[in-house]
Design an enzyme around this catalytic site. Structure first.
Site, short mmCIF file in Angstrom:
data_model
loop_
_atom_site.label_atom_id
_atom_site.label_comp_id
_atom_site.label_asym_id
_atom_site.label_seq_id
_atom_site.Cartn_x
_atom_site.Cartn_y
_atom_site.Cartn_z
N ASN A 1 -2.70 -3.67 13.62
CA ASN A 1 -3.61 -4.33 12.69
C ASN A 1 -3.36 -5.84 12.76
O ASN A 1 -2.33 -6.32 12.32
CB ASN A 1 -3.35 -3.79 11.28
CG ASN A 1 -4.26 -4.43 10.23
OD1 ASN A 1 -4.90 -5.42 10.48
ND2 ASN A 1 -4.27 -3.83 9.04
N HIS B 1 -12.85 -3.18 11.55
CA HIS B 1 -11.49 -3.74 11.46
C HIS B 1 -10.50 -2.67 11.94
O HIS B 1 -10.62 -1.50 11.59
CB HIS B 1 -11.21 -4.13 10.01
CG HIS B 1 -9.78 -4.44 9.76
ND1 HIS B 1 -9.05 -5.29 10.57
CD2 HIS B 1 -8.92 -4.02 8.79
CE1 HIS B 1 -7.81 -5.37 10.10
NE2 HIS B 1 -7.71 -4.60 9.03
N CYS C 1 -7.94 -9.12 5.68
CA CYS C 1 -8.49 -8.36 6.82
C CYS C 1 -10.01 -8.41 6.88
O CYS C 1 -10.60 -8.16 7.93
CB CYS C 1 -8.00 -6.92 6.77
SG CYS C 1 -6.22 -6.81 6.95
N1 COA Z 1 8.19 6.07 9.96
C1 COA Z 1 8.57 7.27 9.52
N2 COA Z 1 8.37 7.69 8.27
C2 COA Z 1 7.73 6.86 7.43
C3 COA Z 1 7.30 5.60 7.83
C4 COA Z 1 7.54 5.22 9.15
N3 COA Z 1 7.15 4.02 9.64
N4 COA Z 1 6.68 5.01 6.79
C5 COA Z 1 6.73 5.86 5.76
N5 COA Z 1 7.37 6.99 6.15
C6 COA Z 1 7.65 8.18 5.36
C7 COA Z 1 7.64 7.92 3.88
O1 COA Z 1 8.87 7.38 3.45
C8 COA Z 1 7.40 9.30 3.35
O2 COA Z 1 8.60 10.02 3.38
P1 COA Z 1 8.99 11.01 2.16
O3 COA Z 1 7.90 12.04 2.18
O4 COA Z 1 10.31 11.50 2.57
O5 COA Z 1 8.98 10.17 0.95
C9 COA Z 1 6.48 9.92 4.39
O6 COA Z 1 6.62 9.12 5.56
C10 COA Z 1 5.04 9.95 3.98
O7 COA Z 1 4.68 8.67 3.46
P2 COA Z 1 3.23 8.34 3.00
O8 COA Z 1 3.17 6.95 2.49
O9 COA Z 1 2.73 9.45 2.13
O10 COA Z 1 2.48 8.44 4.41
P3 COA Z 1 0.96 8.43 4.68
O11 COA Z 1 0.55 9.70 5.31
O12 COA Z 1 0.17 7.96 3.50
O13 COA Z 1 0.86 7.32 5.80
C11 COA Z 1 0.19 5.02 6.01
C12 COA Z 1 1.25 5.98 5.50
C13 COA Z 1 0.61 3.61 5.64
C14 COA Z 1 0.08 5.16 7.51
C15 COA Z 1 -1.17 5.38 5.33
O14 COA Z 1 -1.03 5.46 3.94
C16 COA Z 1 -2.24 4.38 5.65
O15 COA Z 1 -2.72 4.31 6.76
N6 COA Z 1 -2.67 3.56 4.65
C17 COA Z 1 -3.61 2.50 4.91
C18 COA Z 1 -2.87 1.31 5.42
C19 COA Z 1 -3.75 0.24 5.93
O16 COA Z 1 -4.58 0.48 6.75
N7 COA Z 1 -3.50 -0.99 5.47
C20 COA Z 1 -4.18 -2.14 5.91
C21 COA Z 1 -5.55 -2.19 5.37
S1 COA Z 1 -6.28 -3.70 5.88
#
Ligand code: COA
Length: 338
Positions: free
Chosen positions: A295, A265, A125
């Site tokens: 993304n 980004h 990225c």
């Molecule tokens: N739809 C619904 N629920 C989802 C899901 C989806 N697409 N993806 C995950 N969940 C659930 C999980 O299973 C978890 O459930 P649980 O509590 O029953 O275990 C719950 O949502 C919370 O998951 P969590 O991983 O703690 O969510 P989060 O608030 O951290 O959000 C992201 C997840 C990925 C959106 C967040 O961590 C993020 O933005 N990370 C950065 C990712 C990124 O930008 N990557 C690229 C960088 S270049």
């Protein structure tokens, strides 16, 4: 009194200037509602956590190089140039057409270029800021005069479409800029030199297991799928952004108030909002495309640049701050006088 603030550093005249910008998106739109038919997710969850409403998905037979070529042709048109005017292609991608040769040489051939050099850059990225910095350095040393710098991706091909924690986040697309050695015509008449003012690149391989693809020619002899520890990426991203942005601002002797446009980004609206807040950049100056594109990895910054310049927001002479963070981890920022 006009003039530089106390303590500001004189910055050398930029070596190269952006003279054209273009982009390309696949036709097919995949909305959050359509994703709900594929995995256990909801529009609400995706929008509230990421800001994403839809993304584009490449058609069967539509490769990274096809999107890159379209973006490159648009950037050349925008610059009023032809492929014959270009002597360098630097293409950032994590989803190349083939392991080798590079996707850049496929674009070079399709554009009908018989001269110059073309190669890919792999920084996921952060790829576009790495590619732009590389092309700028090659122009600064006189190795090249005019470069196409492209970010192009088909992440849909490396997603595990049964993994709701990753497949909702990414999309396909490409963007490109033409970078030209500064001659008499590119330095602005008003006295403010246009071009790339400062860059900052970082990486730390200790984090390489937090956002990666679980395959590769040497390790598994396969392509693999994207895997991510989302929360750890999220936590790292904001600090990394501030780190490189403060570095380029210090190198250029400017403050956040001097910036006209922040083009980060487009991974996640929450990361972008938090970074802008921490840096003290007004939200009106932030270019956002994540809602419509998701993304698109290395393509996201040039796609956003293309959109904001086509709709008249980014104008000649504006101070534009680019910033990215991604797998590796890699991160970087580039400050450009547009
Ligand atoms: N739809 C619904 N629920 C989802 C899901 C989806 N697409 N993806 C995950 N969940 C659930 C999980 O299973 C978890 O459930 P649980 O509590 O029953 O275990 C719950 O949502 C919370 O998951 P969590 O991983 O703690 O969510 P989060 O608030 O951290 O959000 C992201 C997840 C990925 C959106 C967040 O961590 C993020 O933005 N990370 C950065 C990712 C990124 O930008 N990557 C690229 C960088 S270049």
């Amino acid at each position: 009194m006009d003039g530089p603030s106390p303590g500001r550093r004189e910055v050398a005249r930029p070596a190269a200037c952006v003279v054209g910008v273009g982009s390309a998106l696949p036709e097919r739109v995949l909305t959050n509602l359509q994703l709900m038919e594929m995995v256990d997710t909801s529009d609400d969850w995706i929008v509230s956590r990421t800001g994403i409403r839809e993304r584009r998905i490449a058609a069967e037979g539509e490769f990274t190089s096809h999107l890159a070529e379209r973006a490159a042709r648009q950037a050349l048109d925008n610059a009023g140039l032809t492929p014959a005017d270009i002597d360098l292609i630097v293409l950032a991608t994590a989803t190349p057409d083939n392991t080798f040769p590079s996707t850049a040489v496929a674009v070079q051939e399709r554009l009908g270029m018989k001269t110059g050099a073309a190669f890919d850059v792999a920084a996921v990225c952060s790829g576009f800021v790495y590619a732009l910095t590389t092309a700028n350095a090659l122009i600064a040393t006189g190795t090249a005069r005019r470069a196409l710098v492209i970010g192009a991706e088909t992440f849909s091909r490396i997603l595990d479409w049964s993994d709701r924690t990753t497949c909702v986040l990414f999309g396909d697309g490409a963007g490109a800029v033409v970078l030209e050695a500064n001659g008499a015509t590119n330095g602005s008449a008003s006295g403010t030199p246009r071009g790339i003012i400062a860059s900052s690149l970082r990486s730390d391989g200790a984090h390489r297991d937090k956002l990666f693809v679980d395959g590769g020619p040497s390790s598994t002899r396969s392509v693999g799928h994207l895997r991510m520890r989302g929360q750890e990426v999220f936590r790292f991203a904001i600090g990394a952004t501030v780190d490189v942005v403060e570095d380029v601002m210090a190198k250029a002797g400017i403050t956040a108030q001097d910036i006209d446009w922040f083009v980060p980004h487009q991974a996640n609206k929450r990361i972008i909002d938090a970074s802008a807040r921490k840096l003290g950049i007004d939200e009106k100056k932030v270019v956002l495309t994540v809602e419509r594109h998701g993304n698109t990895s290395a393509a996201s910054i040039p796609l956003a640049l293309s959109q904001a310049s086509a709709d008249g927001r980014i104008k000649k002479g504006d101070l534009v701050l680019l910033e990215a963070m991604g797998g590796g981890f890699t991160w970087g920022a580039v400050l450009v006088r547009w």
